[in-house]
Design an enzyme around this catalytic site. Structure first.
Site, short mmCIF file in Angstrom:
data_model
loop_
_atom_site.label_atom_id
_atom_site.label_comp_id
_atom_site.label_asym_id
_atom_site.label_seq_id
_atom_site.Cartn_x
_atom_site.Cartn_y
_atom_site.Cartn_z
N CYS A 134 0.83 -1.20 0.00
CA CYS A 134 0.00 0.00 0.00
C CYS A 134 0.87 1.26 0.00
O CYS A 134 1.82 1.37 0.77
CB CYS A 134 -0.91 -0.02 1.23
SG CYS A 134 -1.92 1.47 1.43
N CYS A 141 -0.13 3.05 3.85
CA CYS A 141 0.27 2.42 5.11
C CYS A 141 1.54 1.58 4.99
O CYS A 141 2.03 1.05 5.99
CB CYS A 141 -0.87 1.58 5.69
SG CYS A 141 -1.19 0.05 4.78
N ASP A 163 32.52 8.07 51.73
CA ASP A 163 33.73 7.84 50.95
C ASP A 163 34.14 6.38 51.02
O ASP A 163 33.69 5.61 51.88
CB ASP A 163 34.87 8.71 51.48
CG ASP A 163 34.64 10.19 51.19
OD1 ASP A 163 33.88 10.48 50.23
OD2 ASP A 163 35.20 11.03 51.90
#
Length: 481
Positions: free
Chosen positions: A97, A100, A321
């Site tokens: 198509c 689409c 830390d």
């Protein structure tokens, strides 16, 4: 309405033997007979597929009944109607198509470039279900998303412009048209629910159908000089003149990929860090790992396999830390698992806790591990911004510690300090100035030493303790030293 454009008034009986086996077929057939015959003929001759003809010409809503009727049957009904406007022979066999690009024809190429055709929505849903089940997700509901190439919108705009120019007086031209994406959902959603055995809603589990236009260049189908001239001529002649060259050339259907994704799930808990050589998160500098391991990897690496997820993120209410331990009641954390295939039971989470806590090296510990919902972020924000944190720092001073020093330190309450981003983290943190509060401090003497002592302090979350003690080249003010 002229005879040329008037819908056919012929009886329905001629079509009832032509593929009609159910009430839904009969409804679709009657809808086909009601379409504008001249417009149907025009669109079919241009290469518009059967379902796009229904979508663009019908005044009735695009219905899921179209899902159960094959494309070939739809085409025979439409060509029967188009014959009312022309004595010409039926058009040649269907191709991709022009609008689409095969999406509503339920035709696509898979990942191996194999052409896949489905006669109806049920066949298409069965193929998608097979791909979804390969992913191994556990779900009882799903949401469906569709993505299509921009060429679909461009070609559809050209067709609608043509229809409005030629059939402007017709009421169906002005009606709102359902998009290709939404039309596909109408066709396949019910069959997909039945095939997956799941309901459809705004679920945390999403199935995404992504259509990509196959490369024309790879097929040697680039636009020629003649085609470019023809396209320009069509544009100059206005909207009532249209040909195949008004559209982007399509020689093969789109490539379909099916992606499954589950919204992240979260696991909360509190962690302890017992080692001074373990970072909070994975820390790599110049391809070299810093520290023996990380809290992130030791916890997340045990949870992820149980979820069968793609990846995870680690979040914590603050940080320490690498050479600082985390003791006391532990630090709140979240593990965010992406695209998990399953959710572990609480029993499985308890076993993960035991595995981490009983590891040979005992680098970290975990408690209160559980699956948690959206309230997790409120908990994290509370832990980061509102809670007070207590620390103990080993401090050395050049002169002997005196009693007046101890009294002076202990007398300080709710001390406001300003801290610029520490030098040691400037490479990864924004250079900001932050106000923090030292709630209280007290000194603990160390037996046998007049220069070393333990400084116990309670601070606002987010305070840089080391920098408060040594001053960080004047970047923290006031400072302890």
């Amino acid at each position: 309405m002229s005879d040329e454009t008037k819908p056919s008034s012929g009886g329905d009986s001629s079509g009832f033997s032509n593929g009609i086996v159910s009430d839904s077929d009969r409804r679709v057939y009657k809808a086909a007979r009601s379409l504008n015959s001249s417009a149907v003929k025009d669109l079919l001759s241009l290469g518009v597929c059967e379902r796009c003809v229904f979508r663009l010409v019908s005044v009735e809503p695009f219905d899921s009944d179209l899902s159960s009727v094959s494309a070939s049957t739809l085409r025979s009904w439409l060509e029967e109607e188009a014959a009312a406007a022309s004595s010409s022979e039926p058009s040649c066999s269907p191709r991709v198509c022009i609008v689409c690009l095969g999406v509503l024809q339920l035709v696509f190429s898979d990942a191996e470039q194999t052409l896949v055709r489905s006669d109806c929505g049920g066949d298409y849903a069965a193929r998608v279900t097979e791909l979804v089940k390969r992913e191994g997700h556990e779900f009882d509901s799903f949401g469906l998303e569709v993505s299509v190439p921009s060429a679909i919108l461009e070609n559809e705009s050209a067709v609608l412009l043509y229809l409005k120019g030629k059939y402007d007086s017709e009421g169906w031209v002005q009606s709102e048209k359902i998009s290709v994406k939404d039309a596909l959902k109408v066709l396949v959603l019910d069959p997909l629910k039945a095939s997956l055995g799941a309901k459809s809603d705004s679920s945390s589990f999403q199935i995404r159908l992504t259509y990509s236009k196959a490369s024309d260049v790879a097929q040697g189908a680039s636009e020629t000089t003649h085609e470019r001239k023809k396209r320009k001529t069509d544009e100059e002649n206005g909207p009532t003149s249209i040909s195949e060259n008004s559209f982007e050339k399509v020689y093969e259907p789109c490539i379909l990929s099916v992606h499954c994704n589950k919204m992240p799930i979260f696991f909360s808990g509190r962690y302890f860090k017992y080692s001074r050589n373990v970072s909070q998160t994975r820390w790599i500098i110049d391809d070299e790992r810093m520290g023996e391991a990380s809290v992130e990897e030791l916890i997340g690496g045990n949870i992820l396999p149980e979820c069968l997820g793609d990846s995870y993120k680690f979040h914590a209410a603050g940080r320490e830390d690498i050479d600082v331990r985390m003791l006391g009641s532990g630090r709140p954390f979240l593990i965010e698992v992406h695209n998990s295939r399953k959710c572990p039971s609480q029993q499985s989470l308890t076993e993960i806790e035991e595995k981490i806590n009983n590891s040979e090296k005992k680098l970290v510990g975990v408690k209160d591990l559980k699956c948690i919902g959206s309230q997790c972020w409120a908990m994290m924000r509370e832990g980061e911004a509102e809670k007070q944190k207590q620390y103990a720092a080993l401090v050395w001073i050049a002169r002997p510690l005196e009693e007046k020093d101890i009294e002076s330190i202990s007398s300080l309450k709710e001390l406001k300090i300003l801290q610029k981003t520490p030098v040691r983290v400037l490479h990864r943190r924004s250079p900001l100035e932050r106000e923090r509060t030292i709630h209280w401090m007290k000194v603990e003497k160390i037996k046998g030493s007049s220069h070393y002592f333990l400084l116990h302090l309670c601070t606002q979350a987010g305070t840089y303790i080391k920098e408060f003690v040594h001053g960080d080249l004047g970047r923290t003010s006031p400072r302890y030293s």
